[in-house]
Write an enzyme that holds these catalytic residues in place. Structure first.
Site, PDB file in Angstrom:
ATOM      1  N   ARG A  89      10.068   7.721  -3.479  1.00 17.60           N
ATOM      2  CA  ARG A  89      11.421   7.858  -4.022  1.00 17.60           C
ATOM      3  C   ARG A  89      11.559   7.332  -5.453  1.00 17.60           C
ATOM      4  NH1 ARG A  89      14.997   5.174   0.382  1.00 17.60           N
ATOM      5  NH2 ARG A  89      16.662   5.431  -1.134  1.00 17.60           N
ATOM      6  N   ALA A 132       0.814  -1.223   0.000  1.00 15.99           N
ATOM      7  CA  ALA A 132       0.000   0.000   0.000  1.00 15.99           C
ATOM      8  C   ALA A 132       0.843   1.268   0.000  1.00 15.99           C
ATOM      9  CB  ALA A 132      -0.930  -0.004   1.205  1.00 15.99           C
ATOM     10  N   ASN A 189       1.086  -0.975 -49.460  1.00 12.16           N
ATOM     11  CA  ASN A 189       0.009  -1.860 -48.993  1.00 12.16           C
ATOM     12  C   ASN A 189      -1.177  -1.112 -48.410  1.00 12.16           C
ATOM     13  OD1 ASN A 189       1.647  -1.007 -46.858  1.00 12.16           O
ATOM     14  ND2 ASN A 189       1.118  -2.772 -45.611  1.00 12.16           N
TER      15      ASN A 189
HETATM   16  C1  UD1 Z   1       9.918  -2.432   7.656  1.00 17.06           C
HETATM   17  C2  UD1 Z   1      10.077  -3.033   9.077  1.00 17.06           C
HETATM   18  C3  UD1 Z   1      11.574  -3.138   9.401  1.00 17.06           C
HETATM   19  C4  UD1 Z   1      12.290  -3.953   8.354  1.00 17.06           C
HETATM   20  C5  UD1 Z   1      12.049  -3.347   6.968  1.00 17.06           C
HETATM   21  C6  UD1 Z   1      12.598  -4.270   5.918  1.00 17.06           C
HETATM   22  C7  UD1 Z   1       8.123  -2.252  10.300  1.00 17.06           C
HETATM   23  C8  UD1 Z   1       7.639  -1.289  11.318  1.00 17.06           C
HETATM   24  N1  UD1 Z   1       9.438  -2.180  10.001  1.00 17.06           N
HETATM   25  O1  UD1 Z   1      10.382  -1.098   7.737  1.00 17.06           O
HETATM   26  O2  UD1 Z   1      11.739  -3.741  10.668  1.00 17.06           O
HETATM   27  O3  UD1 Z   1      13.664  -3.991   8.637  1.00 17.06           O
HETATM   28  O4  UD1 Z   1      10.641  -3.210   6.730  1.00 17.06           O
HETATM   29  O5  UD1 Z   1      12.533  -3.643   4.667  1.00 17.06           O
HETATM   30  O6  UD1 Z   1       7.368  -3.064   9.814  1.00 17.06           O
HETATM   31  N2  UD1 Z   1       3.089  -0.759   3.878  1.00 17.06           N
HETATM   32  C9  UD1 Z   1       1.715  -0.832   3.771  1.00 17.06           C
HETATM   33  N3  UD1 Z   1       0.952  -0.022   4.552  1.00 17.06           N
HETATM   34  C10 UD1 Z   1       1.488   0.857   5.439  1.00 17.06           C
HETATM   35  C11 UD1 Z   1       2.895   0.899   5.561  1.00 17.06           C
HETATM   36  C12 UD1 Z   1       3.671   0.084   4.759  1.00 17.06           C
HETATM   37  O7  UD1 Z   1       1.187  -1.604   2.976  1.00 17.06           O
HETATM   38  O8  UD1 Z   1       0.720   1.533   6.118  1.00 17.06           O
HETATM   39  C13 UD1 Z   1       3.906  -1.644   3.046  1.00 17.06           C
HETATM   40  C14 UD1 Z   1       4.837  -0.894   2.115  1.00 17.06           C
HETATM   41  O9  UD1 Z   1       4.207  -0.666   0.861  1.00 17.06           O
HETATM   42  C15 UD1 Z   1       6.026  -1.835   2.000  1.00 17.06           C
HETATM   43  C16 UD1 Z   1       6.029  -2.566   3.331  1.00 17.06           C
HETATM   44  O10 UD1 Z   1       4.747  -2.399   3.883  1.00 17.06           O
HETATM   45  O11 UD1 Z   1       5.851  -2.780   0.975  1.00 17.06           O
HETATM   46  C17 UD1 Z   1       7.094  -2.051   4.296  1.00 17.06           C
HETATM   47  O12 UD1 Z   1       6.845  -0.710   4.601  1.00 17.06           O
HETATM   48  P1  UD1 Z   1       8.026   0.337   4.778  1.00 17.06           P
HETATM   49  O13 UD1 Z   1       7.439   1.648   5.081  1.00 17.06           O
HETATM   50  O14 UD1 Z   1       8.969   0.243   3.653  1.00 17.06           O
HETATM   51  O15 UD1 Z   1       8.718  -0.238   6.109  1.00 17.06           O
HETATM   52  P2  UD1 Z   1      10.181   0.022   6.593  1.00 17.06           P
HETATM   53  O16 UD1 Z   1      10.220   1.327   7.279  1.00 17.06           O
HETATM   54  O17 UD1 Z   1      11.137  -0.199   5.501  1.00 17.06           O
END
Ligand code: UD1
Ligand code: MG
Length: 467
Positions: free
Chosen positions: A19, A14, A398
């Site tokens: 970026r 979601a 053609n």
């Molecule tokens: C998350 C983990 C972190 C881990 C990292 C690995 C949490 C709090 N942290 O952090 O421990 O090391 O991933 O990459 O989970 N997403 C949703 N809905 C939301 C928020 C996010 O669907 O409300 C989805 C994003 O699209 C993405 C994934 O969840 O695919 C991870 O979200 P992201 O914000 O990238 O988490 P990180 O801060 O990277």
């Protein structure tokens, strides 16, 4: 001890992916010619019974593209769950569980995956699922030299996992830990529902962190297992175009090297892109800068020159495709020579030993054996018999502005250079067309067709002009 029954994959997708600097959802960006989400769905399909995807940003575009372009290949479409506001990974999961509870059993396993982590391997996921027999919650972790940005796995003195601390919330001491959370985890539906109901957003990012379920599990007396990978190749996420390009190269190199192990001769594994499926026979050679899309088959002894693009085509044995040629949805028989700089547009059938030379465009045409179109021509909606020679600069006219018309050229015909064949028109077997002709009527068997204005020479032209 939990006996593993049905496994549900829950894929989080979601997030905005700001970026990427793009108008399309991040998980639609391609890797190896397939959207990131398709990679994850394909891996999920191998180890789980159902897949659900949490969507938010540009959900409609995402669902429409996946269903219309990839639905058939996937066989089984995922369920879609809308997370209207992105309040964190814990909130995303909780939203999905509310919808899943209609179909899922409390003891079923839920495997959490990320839509932007495309290279995760089914075998790794299976290890995580298997560990659910021994633990209430299983995480996939990895050891990284540079763990910056990731959640850290905190273990107690007995080495049991006790919590995850997000990078932004971590102390300097915690940031020194090199075991990171991949985000991928598995537990039962009942556990997940219980724990996600208790999540709070009292952290630096004011988000509901899914990772807080680790300490909740421990508080409830559950055991947390971590399957630790030695590096981050499989669990790398994509957050920027630079990361996408980096992962693409890694993916391509791995794929191409596997083919090289199976006997594909390549000039350089770093300079080939396979964005589809490539089948190849013995002694097939691929030079640098080649792009393969869709389904491509190269039979024995085929050689593809530098910088060719091949999409959905079949190239017969002993054929040579010379540099800078583009071939799409076409079949070439045995021993053809194509290019350099040839363009085969869709729906061509080239039989054995056909030669197509430089700056020749061929579309929706069938060309029989040993015929040649070697220079600067356009052949569209045509059939050409065997042993026929088409001279330089021949054009099949053609299109009349409204409809397309056919050109039929027989066997052993000879079309002189600079000829326009105004379709519909038939050139009989053995017929000859004089160079520079504009042919608007059929030319019968063995005739000479000549349609150009008679040349006149004006004597002493140059000396007259000087006066
Ligand atoms: C998350 C983990 C972190 C881990 C990292 C690995 C949490 C709090 N942290 O952090 O421990 O090391 O991933 O990459 O989970 N997403 C949703 N809905 C939301 C928020 C996010 O669907 O409300 C989805 C994003 O699209 C993405 C994934 O969840 O695919 C991870 O979200 P992201 O914000 O990238 O988490 P990180 O801060 O990277
Ligand atoms: Mg992330």
């Amino acid at each position: 001890m939990q006996k593993i029954n049905t496994v549900y994959s829950l894929i989080l997708a979601a997030g905005k992916g700001s970026r990427m600097n793009s108008n399309k959802p991040k998980v639609l960006h391609p890797l190896g010619g397939k959207p990131l989400l398709i990679h994850v769905l394909e891996s999920a399909k191998k180890i789980s019974h159902h897949s659900t995807v949490v969507v938010g940003h540009q959900a409609d575009m995402l669902i429409e593209e996946i269903e219309s372009k990839w639905g058939e290949k996937l066989n089984n479409l995922p369920n879609w769950v809308h997370q209207k506001e992105q309040l964190g990974t814990g909130h995303a999961v909780k939203t999905a569980l509310n919808q899943l509870q209609k179909t899922i059993q409390p003891d079923d396993i839920v495997l959490i995956l990320y839509g932007d982590v495309p290279l995760i391997q089914p075998s790794t996921l299976q290890e995580v699922i298997n560990l659910c027999e021994n633990y209430s919650l299983v995480l996939l972790s990895a050891q990284l030299d540079n763990p910056k940005g990731y959640g850290r796995i905190i273990r107690d003195i007995t080495q049991s996992v006790v919590k995850i601390v997000e990078h932004k919330d971590a102390s300097n001491e915690e940031r020194a830990i090199t075991e990171i959370n991949s985000g991928i985890l598995a537990t039962t539906f009942a556990n997940l529902q219980n724990w996600t109901n208790q999540l709070k957003n009292d952290n630096v990012q004011k988000e509901f962190y899914l990772t807080d379920i680790v300490s909740l599990c421990v508080e409830h007396g559950g055991g947390v297992g971590a399957y630790c990978l030695p590096d981050n190749t499989e669990i790398q996420g994509i957050n920027s175009q630079a990361q996408r390009a980096q992962l693409e190269r890694f993916y391509q190199k791995t794929k191409v090297n596997k083919m090289a192990e199976k006997g594909l001769a390549i000039a350089d594994a770093s300079r080939i892109d396979i964005r589809g499926e490539l089948s190849f026979g013995k002694d097939v050679f691929l030079d640098v800068g080649i792009i393969i899309e869709g389904k491509v088959t190269l039979e024995d002894n085929v050689s593809i020159g530098a910088h060719c693009v091949l999409k959905d085509c079949h190239i017969g044995s002993d054929s040579i495709i010379k540099p800078y040629s583009s071939i799409e949805q076409s079949q070439c028989g045995k021993g053809c020579i194509i290019g350099p700089y040839a363009r085969l547009r869709p729906e061509n059938i080239l039989h054995e030993s056909v030669h197509i030379g430089n700056f020749v465009e061929v579309k929706k045409s069938e060309i029989h054996q040993h015929s040649k179109i070697n220079h600067l021509s356009y052949i569209g909606d045509a059939t050409i018999g065997k042993n026929t020679n088409i001279g330089a600069g021949t054009i099949t006219c053609n299109y009349d502005g409204k409809n397309k018309h056919q050109t039929h050229i027989g066997n052993h015909a000879f079309v002189g250079s600079g000829t326009e064949l105004v379709a519909p028109v038939k050139i009989g077997d053995g017929a000859t067309i004089g160079a520079g002709s504009t042919i608007i009527r059929d030319v019968p068997l063995d005739d000479l067709g000549l349609a150009r204005s008679k040349q006149i020479n004006i004597p002493n032209w140059k000396s007259q002009a000087k006066k």
